[in-house]
Design an enzyme around this catalytic site. Structure first.
Site, short mmCIF file in Angstrom:
data_model
loop_
_atom_site.label_atom_id
_atom_site.label_comp_id
_atom_site.label_asym_id
_atom_site.label_seq_id
_atom_site.Cartn_x
_atom_site.Cartn_y
_atom_site.Cartn_z
N ASP A 179 -8.79 -3.72 -6.69
CA ASP A 179 -8.29 -3.22 -5.40
C ASP A 179 -9.02 -1.92 -5.07
O ASP A 179 -9.01 -0.98 -5.87
CB ASP A 179 -6.78 -2.97 -5.51
N HIS A 190 -7.55 -5.67 -1.29
CA HIS A 190 -6.37 -4.81 -1.29
C HIS A 190 -5.10 -5.64 -1.17
O HIS A 190 -4.97 -6.42 -0.23
CB HIS A 190 -6.49 -3.83 -0.12
N SER A 204 0.82 -1.19 0.00
CA SER A 204 0.00 0.00 0.00
C SER A 204 0.87 1.26 0.00
O SER A 204 1.73 1.40 -0.86
CB SER A 204 -0.94 -0.07 1.20
#
Length: 512
Positions: free
Chosen positions: A454, A482, A228
């Site tokens: 995502d 994700h 991320s």
């Protein structure tokens, strides 16, 4: 899936600081960042006359810490003044499970920005599969300003409760005034309550810290797994220190070339895509509590949020109620991983029956709130880091002009993201680090992983980052949720593990 295990595996990106999309990881720290286990007998590092070489030459002193090892790394607050003030970064190491197969240290970061990396490393046995656990010491660190590493503080806990609970999509003049008040209060609070560190929590400075950590670990090159926002951190490191790049995996990638506005707009669309996939799955499974069609289900959720805005729901948590801000986070949390969709159905079913307990619990998990208060400062660190990296903002009066495009991107969440564009308007400090055009010229191959649906880091971001990095290699996962590694796709898992363990670079454009 057990909620605690779900939380242990969650890695998220939070770019919309106004709506405070934060991190949810298993945490063990008090909100003030106090540590009972810090050793006081480490050799002093830094001080008058210190140079950067002083920091690079430091020795790490590890001690037993449950089933891992803990330590501290000393770094300068301001890299332009290595003889000035210093801070200690909290470290946690899970030693390689197979000493005979050990390659070295794998530094990891879960994103946020603001997530304590020590918690991520502490969950290594759930985050990573055995080939990586056998080959590497998994080393996590709390980035400067987060967790136990000189955590920034911007609001008292009660104030933070009120900030999170407020309507993230003000629809009255009073709500808009309240929202604007929090924008100012957050910026003033960070500067007043955090001292010099508030001006030195940029991604660039954290990347410099990672190079000091690399040297202290005794590694010539950095092997790294970033998820991320951790992909932005890893890409920044590679641009600063291309000759020290070892094996880097950037999973759930951020497009580092986009403006704050464009990031928010595309993230809004990503969450709408995830929500639609969830609702369609609910409808297809039959007897969906939300309705008999996709449109009916989306309308039910939107109406529920509007109803909670008008009248918060009771919960079984003492005098606390489910306000609309909490409800927003409670809906968003389970969208990160497909296996959490059943949790969302349970929470929505209860809320539609007038009980906000589950959605409030999800909101608390998302914002790192425990029964006795906040377990880390991630809801504040995200603001401090994002706004120091890029202080761009618009005044509240310009939000209406943004709404058509944002609501076109996300009928459910678009207005929330549009209001988030105002958030950095209250920042009181300035970065000492100029922005960079990230290319990582001359770096070894860097593997970038993207997932097609995502919600937090849209797939297009991974494509873009792999293209921007001169040595970027794209691996694509067709799926929901994700990040891509250890998400049930053997093709992705094998590609990542063969690269990290064997050094085998995947075919660029590998589609899984």
């Amino acid at each position: 899936m057990n909620l605690r295990r779900a939380v242990a595996l969650l890695v998220v990106l939070a770019l919309v600081v106004g709506s405070a999309l934060t991190v949810a990881l298993v945490v063990a720290a008090d909100h003030d960042g106090a540590r009972d286990d810090v050793s006081d007998d480490r050799p002093a590092v830094g001080g008058p006359g210190a140079t950067l070489e002083t920091f690079y030459a430091q020795d790490l002193h590890w001690r037993d810490c449950d089933d891992a090892e803990c330590g501290e790394l000393t770094v300068p607050v301001d890299y332009r003044d290595p003889g000035g003030e210093t801070i200690d970064l909290a470290l946690l190491k899970v030693p390689a499970a197979d000493p005979d197969a050990r390659i070295g240290s794998l530094v990891v970061n879960p994103g946020g920005p603001g997530a304590p990396g020590t918690d991520y490393a502490g969950s290594a046995r759930e985050v990573f599969r055995q080939p990586i656990l056998d080959a590497y010491d998994i080393v996590g660190f709390d980035p400067r300003g987060t967790g136990h590493s000189a955590p920034v503080d911007c609001l008292a806990d009660g104030e933070l409760d009120d900030y999170i609970a407020q309507d993230p999509d003000p629809d009255t003049a009073a709500e808009a005034q309240t929202y604007a008040g929090w924008v100012k209060a957050f910026g003033v609070g960070c500067a007043d309550r955090s001292g010099d560190v508030a001006a030195h929590v940029t991604t660039i400075e954290t990347a410099r810290d990672m190079d000091v950590l690399r040297a202290a670990l005794g590694e010539d090159q950095l092997d790294y797994f970033g998820a991320s926002y951790g992909t932005k951190l890893g890409a920044t490191y590679a641009d600063l220190f291309p000759d020290r790049v070892g094996r880097l995996v950037l999973d759930g990638a951020v497009d580092v070339s986009l403006s704050s506005r464009e990031l928010s707009l595309q993230q809004a669309a990503g969450f709408e895509t995830a929500l639609r996939a969830y609702v369609q799955d609910c409808v297809d499974s039959g007897d969906c509590v939300l309705g008999d069609s996709l449109d009916e289900g989306l309308a039910t959720i939107k109406q529920l949020l509007d109803d909670i805005d008008a009248e918060p729901l009771p919960t079984d948590d003492g005098d606390r109620v489910l306000a609309v801000g909490n409800a927003f986070y409670g809906v968003v949390l389970p969208l990160y991983v497909r296996d959490y969709w059943d949790l969302l159905t349970q929470g929505l079913t209860a809320a539609l029956d007038g009980d906000g307990t589950l959605l409030l619990r999800y909101s608390d998990v998302y914002n790192s709130r425990g029964g006795g208060g906040y377990t880390d400062n991630s809801s504040e660190a995200i603001y401090a880091i994002n706004c120091l990296d890029d202080p761009w903002a618009i005044p509240a009066r310009e939000v209406p002009g943004q709404l058509p495009e944002f609501e076109a991107a996300s009928a459910t969440f678009g207005s929330v993201f549009a209001w988030g564009l105002t958030s950095c308007g209250g920042i009181q400090v300035q970065s000492s680090e100029p922005a960079r055009d990230i290319r990582a010229a001359g770096a070894a191959p860097i593997v970038v992983v993207g997932t097609t649906r995502d919600p937090a880091t849209p797939y297009a971001w991974a494509v873009a980052l792999a293209d921007q990095l001169e040595s970027g290699v794209l691996v694509s996962r067709d799926g929901d949720g994700h990040t891509g590694y250890n998400s049930g796709n053997e093709c992705v898992d094998t590609a990542v593990e063969d690269y990290l363990v064997e050094g085998t670079v995947p075919e660029d454009g590998l589609s899984c």
